[in-house]
Design an enzyme around this catalytic site. Structure first.
Site, short mmCIF file in Angstrom:
data_model
loop_
_atom_site.label_atom_id
_atom_site.label_comp_id
_atom_site.label_asym_id
_atom_site.label_seq_id
_atom_site.Cartn_x
_atom_site.Cartn_y
_atom_site.Cartn_z
N ARG A 37 0.62 -1.24 -0.01
CA ARG A 37 -0.07 -0.09 -0.07
C ARG A 37 0.85 1.42 0.04
O ARG A 37 0.39 2.53 0.27
CB ARG A 37 -0.91 -0.18 1.13
CG ARG A 37 -2.13 -1.15 1.01
CD ARG A 37 -2.98 -1.06 2.26
NE ARG A 37 -4.23 -1.99 2.12
CZ ARG A 37 -3.97 -3.45 2.71
NH1 ARG A 37 -3.16 -3.75 3.02
NH2 ARG A 37 -4.96 -3.86 2.13
N GLY A 97 -3.05 -9.22 9.26
CA GLY A 97 -2.91 -10.66 9.51
C GLY A 97 -3.87 -10.84 10.83
O GLY A 97 -4.01 -11.93 11.37
N THR A 148 -3.32 -3.12 12.03
CA THR A 148 -3.34 -1.78 11.91
C THR A 148 -2.74 -1.60 10.33
O THR A 148 -1.61 -1.05 10.12
CB THR A 148 -2.03 -1.33 12.53
OG1 THR A 148 -1.00 -2.30 12.77
CG2 THR A 148 -2.47 -1.21 14.07
N ASN A 167 -10.74 -5.46 12.96
CA ASN A 167 -11.79 -6.25 13.73
C ASN A 167 -11.16 -7.04 14.72
O ASN A 167 -10.03 -7.55 14.79
CB ASN A 167 -12.64 -7.21 12.84
CG ASN A 167 -11.62 -7.99 11.77
OD1 ASN A 167 -11.20 -7.53 10.95
ND2 ASN A 167 -11.72 -9.35 12.57
N ASP A 210 -16.37 -7.91 11.22
CA ASP A 210 -15.41 -7.61 10.30
C ASP A 210 -15.60 -5.92 9.93
O ASP A 210 -15.33 -5.62 8.84
CB ASP A 210 -15.13 -8.30 9.11
CG ASP A 210 -13.98 -8.30 8.43
OD1 ASP A 210 -13.06 -7.59 8.98
OD2 ASP A 210 -13.89 -8.52 7.18
N LYS A 237 -17.02 2.11 7.44
CA LYS A 237 -17.66 1.35 6.31
C LYS A 237 -18.92 0.39 6.78
O LYS A 237 -19.51 0.07 5.93
CB LYS A 237 -16.47 0.31 5.98
CG LYS A 237 -16.30 -0.97 6.90
CD LYS A 237 -15.48 -2.08 6.39
CE LYS A 237 -15.36 -3.31 7.10
NZ LYS A 237 -14.38 -4.37 6.42
#
Length: 251
Positions: A37, A97, A148, A167, A210, A237
Site C-alpha cells: 500500500r 494478519g 493496523t 476487527n 469485520d 464502512k
C-alpha cells in the site's frame, strides 16, 4: 508487492527498480495476496514493508538497501503490506494478519539506523489498561486481531498519531465472552516518540462482523455547536460518519 520503482517525473524514465525477495511460501500463506500500500520518504531514504514482515530502508537515489529489520514472523500470520509514515522524526509502521489470529501492533523505528524504539500493541496484555475487556481465563488476547493495515494520520499541532485498528479475532464473539475487546475496531491516538496511548475511541465494541476501523482519518478545523474545533473525521464502512475531538477523542 514484488518491486520498488523510482521514476523520473520529467521524462518517465525508470531510474531504478529494486526487487523484494521473500520465500514463495509467504505469498501462498498470506490471505492478502502479494500487495503493498505504499512507502514513506524521509531524509534521502524510502521506507516500505515487505510481505514477509520486514521493514526496509532504500537509498532514494540508487534503490540500494540501507537497512532491513524483521518485525514479526510471517509463519505466525503476520504480513507487511501497509505504508509507514514519519511522525516527529519517527518511522511508524503497521501490520496485517488480524483475521488469521495475529495480535495487532504498531512499531516505532529510528529512520536512520532501523533501531526499534517502541511497540504499541492494539490488544492489551495482562496488567495493561483495557485487558479487562478480554477473557481472563485464557490467552485470547494473544490472537485478538486489531490489525493496523492502513496508514495512520499525523497531527503536528498536537503531536499525535491517529491510527485505525481492525476487527477482533476470532469472529465468533463467544470466544471473547462477548466483551468489548479493546482496542480493536477503534482509533487510537499515540505519541510518536514513545508509542504512549493518549486516548482511544472504539467504533464497534465486540466487533464480530469485520467492520474494522482502519479507514484513513482526516484532520479538519470545523465549527461544532458554535465553536471552532480541531476534529478528526472518519467515514466508517458500516455507513456512519464519525467526528471526534482530536485532543481527547470525544465524539
Amino acid at each position: 508487492g514484488r518491486w520498488t520503482f523510482a521514476i523520473d517525473i520529467g521524462t518517465g524514465r525508470q531510474l531504478w527498480r529494486t526487487s523484494v525477495e521473500f520465500d514463495p511460501a509467504v505469498a501462498r500463506a498470506a490471505s492478502t495476496g502479494v500487495i503493498n500500500r505504499g512507502a514513506a520518504i524521509y531524509n534521502g531514504k524510502l521506507f516500505r514493508a515487505t510481505l514477509d514482515a520486514h521493514i526496509i530502508a532504500l537509498d532514494i537515489k540508487t534503490g540500494k538497501q540501507v537497512w532491513k529489520q524483521q518485525f514479526a514472523n510471517w509463519k505466525e500470520a503476520y504480513v507487511g503490506n501497509s505504508a509507514p509514515i514519519i511522525a516527529n522524526g519517527v518511522l511508524i509502521s503497521g501490520m496485517a494478519g488480524g483475521d488469521r489470529g495475529a495480535r495487532g501492533f504498531l512499531d516505532g523505528w529510528d529512520p536512520d539506523t532501523g533501531r526499534k524504539l517502541w511497540r504499541r500493541y492494539t490488544v492489551p496484555g495482562p496488567g495493561e489498561p483495557g485487558f479487562d475487556t478480554w477473557p481472563q481465563g485464557n490467552e485470547a488476547y494473544k490472537y485478538g486481531g486489531g490489525a493496523t493495515w492502513l496508514t495512520g494520520t499525523y497531527d503536528p499541532e498536537l503531536d499525535l498519531v491517529y491510527w485505525g485498528t481492525g476487527n477482533a479475532a476470532t469472529y465468533n464473539p463467544e470466544n471473547r465472552e462477548g466483551k468489548d475487546s479493546l482496542y480493536t475496531a477503534s482509533v487510537i491516538a499515540i505519541r510518536p516518540k514513545t508509542g504512549e496511548m493518549v486516548w482511544h475511541y472504539q467504533h464497534v465494541p465486540n466487533d464480530s462482523y469485520d467492520y474494522d476501523s482502519n479507514n484513513e482519518y482526516i484532520l479538519a478545523d470545523m465549527r461544532v455547536d458554535g465553536q471552532m474545533k480541531k476534529v478528526l473525521i472518519n467515514a466508517h464502512k458500516n455507513a456512519f460518519m464519525y467526528v471526534l475531538d482530536r485532543a481527547n477523542g470525544k465524539l
